[in-house]
Design a protein around this motif. Structure first.
Motif, PDB file in Angstrom:
ATOM      1  N   PRO A 468       0.727  -1.246   0.196  1.00 53.25           N
ATOM      2  CA  PRO A 468      -0.045   0.142   0.028  1.00 53.25           C
ATOM      3  C   PRO A 468       1.023   1.175  -0.431  1.00 53.25           C
ATOM      4  O   PRO A 468      -0.072   2.359  -0.934  1.00 53.25           O
ATOM      5  CB  PRO A 468      -0.702  -0.123   1.406  1.00 53.25           C
ATOM      6  N   ALA A 469       2.117   1.142   0.473  1.00 59.98           N
ATOM      7  CA  ALA A 469       2.790   2.447   0.342  1.00 59.98           C
ATOM      8  C   ALA A 469       3.455   3.029  -0.192  1.00 59.98           C
ATOM      9  O   ALA A 469       3.567   3.695  -0.710  1.00 59.98           O
ATOM     10  CB  ALA A 469       3.982   2.253   1.473  1.00 59.98           C
ATOM     11  N   LEU A 470       3.025   1.849  -1.854  1.00 60.22           N
ATOM     12  CA  LEU A 470       3.735   2.451  -3.104  1.00 60.22           C
ATOM     13  C   LEU A 470       2.805   3.498  -3.913  1.00 60.22           C
ATOM     14  O   LEU A 470       2.204   3.017  -5.063  1.00 60.22           O
ATOM     15  CB  LEU A 470       4.270   0.928  -4.394  1.00 60.22           C
ATOM     16  N   SER A 471       1.608   2.732  -3.825  1.00 60.67           N
ATOM     17  CA  SER A 471      -0.134   3.248  -4.387  1.00 60.67           C
ATOM     18  C   SER A 471      -0.026   4.583  -5.148  1.00 60.67           C
ATOM     19  O   SER A 471      -0.553   4.649  -6.227  1.00 60.67           O
ATOM     20  CB  SER A 471      -1.177   2.907  -3.494  1.00 60.67           C
ATOM     21  N   SER A 472       0.447   5.542  -4.199  1.00 63.30           N
ATOM     22  CA  SER A 472       0.223   7.269  -4.898  1.00 63.30           C
ATOM     23  C   SER A 472       1.443   6.987  -5.709  1.00 63.30           C
ATOM     24  O   SER A 472       1.509   7.815  -6.747  1.00 63.30           O
ATOM     25  CB  SER A 472       0.445   8.069  -4.037  1.00 63.30           C
ATOM     26  N   LEU A 473       2.591   6.262  -6.128  1.00 62.65           N
ATOM     27  CA  LEU A 473       3.606   6.784  -6.642  1.00 62.65           C
ATOM     28  C   LEU A 473       3.192   5.866  -7.896  1.00 62.65           C
ATOM     29  O   LEU A 473       3.178   6.586  -8.832  1.00 62.65           O
ATOM     30  CB  LEU A 473       5.120   5.451  -6.053  1.00 62.65           C
ATOM     31  N   TYR A 474       2.497   4.540  -7.842  1.00 60.30           N
ATOM     32  CA  TYR A 474       2.508   3.870  -8.808  1.00 60.30           C
ATOM     33  C   TYR A 474       1.165   4.301  -9.436  1.00 60.30           C
ATOM     34  O   TYR A 474       1.255   4.489 -10.824  1.00 60.30           O
ATOM     35  CB  TYR A 474       2.495   2.487  -8.646  1.00 60.30           C
ATOM     36  N   THR A 475       0.245   4.802  -8.801  1.00 60.51           N
ATOM     37  CA  THR A 475      -0.716   5.774  -9.610  1.00 60.51           C
ATOM     38  C   THR A 475       0.046   7.200 -10.536  1.00 60.51           C
ATOM     39  O   THR A 475      -0.493   7.170 -11.560  1.00 60.51           O
ATOM     40  CB  THR A 475      -1.505   6.099  -8.652  1.00 60.51           C
ATOM     41  N   GLU A 476       0.707   8.080  -9.801  1.00 61.54           N
ATOM     42  CA  GLU A 476       1.447   9.281 -10.572  1.00 61.54           C
ATOM     43  C   GLU A 476       2.323   8.468 -11.811  1.00 61.54           C
ATOM     44  O   GLU A 476       2.256   8.977 -13.320  1.00 61.54           O
ATOM     45  CB  GLU A 476       2.427   9.163  -9.546  1.00 61.54           C
ATOM     46  N   GLY A 477       2.684   7.592 -11.714  1.00 59.21           N
ATOM     47  CA  GLY A 477       3.668   7.008 -12.353  1.00 59.21           C
ATOM     48  C   GLY A 477       2.503   6.194 -13.747  1.00 59.21           C
ATOM     49  O   GLY A 477       2.977   6.279 -15.047  1.00 59.21           O
ATOM     50  N   PHE A 478       1.538   5.184 -13.743  1.00 58.88           N
ATOM     51  CA  PHE A 478       0.504   4.904 -14.522  1.00 58.88           C
ATOM     52  C   PHE A 478      -0.449   6.324 -15.354  1.00 58.88           C
ATOM     53  O   PHE A 478       0.094   6.479 -16.845  1.00 58.88           O
ATOM     54  CB  PHE A 478      -0.917   4.549 -14.157  1.00 58.88           C
TER      55      PHE A 478
END
Length: 502
Positions: A468-478
């Motif tokens: 869950p700690a990577l959720s915002s990072l990967y949403t931005e990457g997407f």
């Protein structure tokens, strides 16, 4: 006790497996064949290579099982791998592999017709499908097209070589040929409008539902392979689509994702949804009365192999070390973004002229960082497909993933992290073979129907939880992935047009 035989004709090899009636694998074999890439966006194979490899695997199976007879045979192949044959089943030219995108202009023509069956494919056909490829042949190789007695899929070719009969899979016909029993079968008027009025005569005239018996293996084939019995051959289908059988992903909301050379995303719904964002809804493709939805990434594992071996120069046996190095790279720390469109895009853009890219390169960029960005790109592509499902109103509740991804721990975890939800990973060695065995069991009469057979040949899964700690990072990457796609589309099209000029 008799055994069930399954054949899986994939992109690089054919795999065979013999199973007992409980779904236990008792013998397996594999044989490779080459792919040729004569021009950018083209990919070809030899049907004779397929058959030679088939006989090799059957012989190896025979040596492992001895005198135990075979009662049923199930078939799965890549879809839209198109063979062009004479009246004796001999090749008139190399087969056009599923990933071959030369027919992109013909696919564009299919979007401009108004035939009612086109609503089942979102308003048009993909460049990889049989109909656009036949259209390309009719225009660019008219003598070959005219001489062709049969223009068929790989599964049709295997069925013919095994049984001597031309019988099509209803799955392939519905999903790739614009066939619909609800609308009268073959759309002769559509084919005529697309410039191939005689196409239906070159296709197998008989169409059978997945798992239905279509004939018995020819005695000479059994002798050549050293096998015993007179097994019934089941109508086969598309490798990824058949995966729904053994994953148990048959309920509305269950999505089977087969992540191998390419990545296929398939699900079934109870009521049709019509939108150009998806491929489908295909009526009665797998099970009568249900609607099949398909999404796809043309470059999945093949992109990761290209990145490791061709771009970065790592040998195949160095792959695990590269994966370990890339796993140690912090997500998002390298400033790199890869676009995974090496052979175009199938879903959601329907753009055969999109091409791959690596953005953000510096003199400090390292191989492990580039490889990790490639893995993230494939995962972004998967998220893009499943998001297109959800936006179209198609439920995505349970995600079951299978295929070659199970050998790549980084790809598995990054996929869960990018999707932001748990994924069920199939741990069975070859899910397609297991589903093929279920088809064989149904055709041999061991179960009352295909669904019952599938229940007896289910796969085992483990759950991979996202971080869950990577959720915002990967949403931005997407979002950057989608923004970059829009930015390079025009350039990609221009580069493709330059590449195909004389």
């Amino acid at each position: 006790m008799s055994l069930l035989l399954a054949l899986d004709l994939g992109t690089e090899s054919i795999r065979a497996g013999a199973f007992d009636e409980h779904g236990v694998l008792v013998a397996s074999a594999q044989a490779d064949y080459p792919t040729r890439f004569p021009r950018p966006g083209w990919a070809e194979q030899s049907p004779e290579d397929w058959w030679s490899a088939t006989l090799t695997t059957l012989g190896e199976i025979s040596s492992q099982i001895g005198d135990r007879p075979i009662s049923g045979v199930g078939l799965a192949t890549t879809a839209s791998t198109v063979a062009v044959l004479d009246g004796q089943g001999r090749s008139l030219r190399p087969a056009l592999l599923w990933m071959d995108a030369r027919a992109h202009a013909e696919a564009g023509r299919t979007t401009r017709v108004t035939h009612p069956v086109m609503r089942y494919s979102g308003g048009g056909d993909a460049a990889e499908w049989l109909v656009p490829k036949a259209m390309w042949l009719a225009v660019n190789e008219p003598r070959v097209y005219a001489a062709a007695d049969r223009i068929v899929e790989a599964v049709d070719y295997l069925t013919y070589r095994l049984t001597g009969r031309w019988v099509a899979s209803r799955m392939n016909a519905v999903c790739k040929w614009n066939y619909s029993e609800r609308d009268g079968g073959f759309p002769h008027d559509l084919y005529a409008e697309l410039g191939v009025p005689d196409l239906a005569a070159k296709l197998p005239g008989e169409v059978a539902a997945v798992g239905a018996p279509v004939g018995t293996v020819l005695p000479e084939v059994m002798r050549q392979a050293g096998l015993r019995g007179a097994p019934t051959v089941a109508a086969g289908g598309i490798d990824a689509h058949l995966s729904m059988l053994s994953t148990g992903a048959l309920a509305c909301g269950d999505v089977s994702v087969v992540a191998g050379t390419s990545v296929a995303h398939v699900t079934q719904i109870d009521e049709p949804v019509f939108t150009p964002a998806i491929w489908g809804p295909y009526p009665d493709a797998l099970l009568s009365g249900r609607w099949l939805i398909e999404g796809g990434q043309i470059s999945g594992g093949v992109l990761l192999r290209w990145a490791a071996e061709t771009l970065l120069g790592r040998s195949r046996d160095q792959g695990p070390q590269l994966i370990a190095e890339a796993s140690a790279v912090a997500p998002g720390s390298n400033g790199l973004l890869v676009l995974d469109y090496l052979m175009g895009n199938r879903t959601p853009y329907r753009d055969a002229k999109l091409r791959g890219a690596v953005l953000g390169l510096t003199l400090d960029s390292k191989p492990a960082e580039i490889y990790r960005a490639a893995v993230e790109s494939v995962a972004y592509g998967t998220r893009n497909v499943l998001q297109s499902f959800s936006e179209a109103g198609i439920p995505v509740k349970r995600i079951c993933i299978s295929g070659g991804i199970r050998h790549n721990p980084l790809w598995k975890q990054v996929t869960a992290d990018v999707l932001g939800q748990p994924i069920e990973l199939v741990t069975s060695q070859n899910l397609t073979l297991l589903s093929g065995a279920a088809c064989a069991a149904s055709a041999a009469g061991l179960f009352p129907d295909l669904v019952s057979a599938a229940g007896a040949f289910g796969a085992e899964c483990v759950t991979i939880e996202p971080d869950p700690a990577l959720s915002s990072l990967y949403t931005e990457g997407f979002e950057l992935y989608r923004e970059a796609t829009a930015a390079v589309t025009g350039v990609s099209h221009s580069l493709v047009d330059r590449a195909v000029r004389p």
